[in-house]
Design an enzyme around this catalytic site. Structure first.
Site, PDB file in Angstrom:
ATOM      1  N   ASP A 104       0.836  -1.210   0.000  1.00  0.00           N
ATOM      2  CA  ASP A 104       0.000   0.000   0.000  1.00  0.00           C
ATOM      3  C   ASP A 104       0.866   1.254   0.000  1.00  0.00           C
ATOM      4  O   ASP A 104       0.572   2.215  -0.705  1.00  0.00           O
ATOM      5  CB  ASP A 104      -0.957   0.025   1.196  1.00  0.00           C
ATOM      6  CG  ASP A 104      -1.676   1.365   1.257  1.00  0.00           C
ATOM      7  OD1 ASP A 104      -2.374   1.696   0.275  1.00  0.00           O
ATOM      8  OD2 ASP A 104      -1.487   2.115   2.228  1.00  0.00           O
ATOM      9  N   ARG A 152      -0.090   6.090  -6.961  1.00  0.00           N
ATOM     10  CA  ARG A 152      -1.426   6.569  -7.331  1.00  0.00           C
ATOM     11  C   ARG A 152      -1.515   8.087  -7.214  1.00  0.00           C
ATOM     12  O   ARG A 152      -2.161   8.755  -8.018  1.00  0.00           O
ATOM     13  CB  ARG A 152      -2.495   5.914  -6.437  1.00  0.00           C
ATOM     14  CG  ARG A 152      -2.726   4.441  -6.767  1.00  0.00           C
ATOM     15  CD  ARG A 152      -3.516   3.758  -5.670  1.00  0.00           C
ATOM     16  NE  ARG A 152      -4.811   4.348  -5.466  1.00  0.00           N
ATOM     17  CZ  ARG A 152      -5.389   4.483  -4.260  1.00  0.00           C
ATOM     18  NH1 ARG A 152      -4.784   4.052  -3.163  1.00  0.00           N
ATOM     19  NH2 ARG A 152      -6.565   5.025  -4.147  1.00  0.00           N
ATOM     20  N   LYS A 203      -4.141  -1.706   5.217  1.00  0.00           N
ATOM     21  CA  LYS A 203      -3.322  -1.186   6.321  1.00  0.00           C
ATOM     22  C   LYS A 203      -4.072  -1.232   7.645  1.00  0.00           C
ATOM     23  O   LYS A 203      -3.470  -1.382   8.695  1.00  0.00           O
ATOM     24  CB  LYS A 203      -2.695   0.171   6.032  1.00  0.00           C
ATOM     25  CG  LYS A 203      -3.607   1.286   5.722  1.00  0.00           C
ATOM     26  CD  LYS A 203      -2.796   2.552   5.381  1.00  0.00           C
ATOM     27  CE  LYS A 203      -3.685   3.556   4.708  1.00  0.00           C
ATOM     28  NZ  LYS A 203      -3.535   3.623   3.274  1.00  0.00           N
TER      29      LYS A 203
HETATM   30  N1  URA Z   1      -6.941   6.866   2.141  1.00  0.00           N
HETATM   31  C1  URA Z   1      -6.119   5.806   1.912  1.00  0.00           C
HETATM   32  O1  URA Z   1      -5.419   5.364   2.817  1.00  0.00           O
HETATM   33  N2  URA Z   1      -6.121   5.252   0.704  1.00  0.00           N
HETATM   34  C2  URA Z   1      -6.879   5.697  -0.304  1.00  0.00           C
HETATM   35  O2  URA Z   1      -6.829   5.151  -1.377  1.00  0.00           O
HETATM   36  C3  URA Z   1      -7.730   6.809  -0.076  1.00  0.00           C
HETATM   37  C4  URA Z   1      -7.740   7.384   1.166  1.00  0.00           C
END
Ligand code: URA
Length: 434
Positions: free
Chosen positions: A161, A168, A187
């Site tokens: 992540d 991203r 997470k």
């Molecule tokens: N918060 C996150 O941790 N991930 C996302 O994709 C969007 C908001």
């Protein structure tokens, strides 16, 4: 198996299997799949989506890309919260100390800014000296001694992540239900809390632009949370205009401090205290919302909530004097007002544009890993429904660079929609899914 075939499969709208998703996540985390291929896959997911099964496989592959935190050394029901992102969203900075002050341990892992939205870690780092890169040992110790700690994702927890989030952010691949759900839930599952309250935002300043999409995202995350054995509930909250008066890292911390002193803007208070109330219910600290609200009012008015924030700041190396003296925050060198060109009413504030203004000023990242400026941002003096006279100050811009100021000013003036008729504000809390 190879990544190119998987990208083409997803681009053609087919579902990926558990093995294929596992291959892709392990390969990317190990550095064997390059950013350009993963970016193409993320874009294909944005366009073609993922079904529930794929989203669950993706979440679990991301959770299993690293270690899980063992919070069993902390007594009590550990309650976490997470927002799907917003503009001016400083809810964690308020709800977490409130809940901690009432004896529910908060062991929270937060993120940095994402797309046009801000992130709690960037906000906390605007406090001089504040460290978010603490060790797991310190994290657990602080929660045990003072009931609260907020850290950034370590290299060990859901590393997939951490890598995908940063990618991203700079590839326009944030606003996708499977990507948001797997990012948040991987997470949250890895970070070991017992219960989680999700704040699913909707509107022009959220990744979900319609209530239907927000409900879909909320249900998807609640389903994954329950599958993983986490008590999970989600609130749908309005983000059609920025939350509160200030947007920008240090400015938002200052607003949060005001709310913890019993002041601050009404909308920030309402959303933050509703999230705090849900956290108290999830943690078994209150039996119903009335009791939760009474507890929250009590701990704000007698200063316990602010004390909890001070303990968080002190433990993590920050200067606690910022709660009394805001001149200790880094200051923006240039301040400029945006004024109304006509009489009328604020009909809307395009929230994503406002978030992008702060990014243009240097408060968010344009490329991976970029340094941000904690001092820049905006103060919105007029919000939806407010009457205006020509020349009134709509917003104040805090900048550090003339060129960036000019770009941000242009965008901000487009973000304000002024009309002749007064428009009504809608409710801030649109629903709860559990
Ligand atoms: N918060 C996150 O941790 N991930 C996302 O994709 C969007 C908001």
């Amino acid at each position: 198996m190879n990544m190119l075939d998987l990208i083409i499969k997803k681009k053609n709208g087919e579902s990926l299997s558990k093995e294929e998703i596992g291959y892709m996540i392990q390969g990317y985390t190990a550095g064997n799949i390059p950013d350009y291929q993963m970016s193409a896959m993320l874009m294909a997911i944005c366009f073609c989506g993922m079904d529930d099964e794929e989203t669950t496989f993706l979440t679990m592959a991301m959770t299993d890309s690293g270690d899980r935190l063992d919070l069993s050394r902390i007594n009590g029901i550990k309650v976490d919260k997470h927002s799907t992102g917003g503009v001016g969203d400083k809810v964690t900075l308020i709800a977490a100390p409130v809940v901690a002050a009432l004896g529910v341990p908060v062991a929270k892992m937060s993120g940095r800014g994402l797309g046009f939205t801000g992130g709690t870690i960037d906000k906390l780092e605007s406090i001089p000296g504040f460290r978010t890169d603490i060790s797991e040992e310190e994290f657990i110790r602080f929660v045990n001694t003072d009931g609260i700690s907020i850290m950034s994702q370590t290299a060990e927890l859901a590393p997939a992540d951490r890598l995908l989030y940063a990618l991203r952010d700079v590839t326009g691949t944030v606003d996708s239900i499977p990507l948001i759900a797997s990012s948040i839930m991987s997470k949250k599952i890895a970070s070991g809390s017992d219960a989680i309250v999700l704040d699913v935002t909707v509107g022009s300043g959220a990744f979900m632009k319609t209530e239907k999409e927000a409900r879909e995202l909320a249900s998807c995350m609640v389903r994954i949370g329950k599958l993983a054995g986490l008590e999970t509930r989600a609130l749908i909250t309005d983000m059609d205009e920025p939350l509160g008066r200030f947007i920008g890292n240090s400015l938002e911390v200052m607003e949060a401090i005001e709310v913890l002193k019993g002041k601050g803007p009404e909308d920030t208070r309402e959303v933050s205290l509703e999230i705090a109330s849900q956290m108290l219910l999830a943690g078994g600290r209150a039996k119903d919302s009335d009791e939760a609200k009474a507890l929250i009012d009590g701990c704000i008015s007698d200063g316990r909530a602010l004390d909890a924030l001070c303990r968080l700041i002190k433990n993590q190396g920050g200067n606690t004097s910022v709660t009394d003296d805001t001149t200790l925050f880094k200051k923006a060198g240039i301040i400029k007002d945006l004024t109304a060109e006509d009489d009328g009413f604020v009909n809307a504030i395009h929230c994503e544009m406002v978030g992008n203004c702060v990014k243009l000023l240097g408060g968010g990242r344009q490329v991976k890993g970029e340094e941000i400026d904690p001092s820049v941002g905006l103060e919105l003096l007029k919000k939806k429904g407010d009457p205006l006279e020509k020349g009134d100050v709509l917003a104040r811009i805090f900048a550090c660079d003339e060129e960036k100021l000019e770009a941000a000013e242009k965008l901000l003036s487009r973000a304000y929609v002024i009309g002749r008729e007064k428009v009504q504000k809608g409710p801030l809390i649109l629903g709860i899914i559990s």
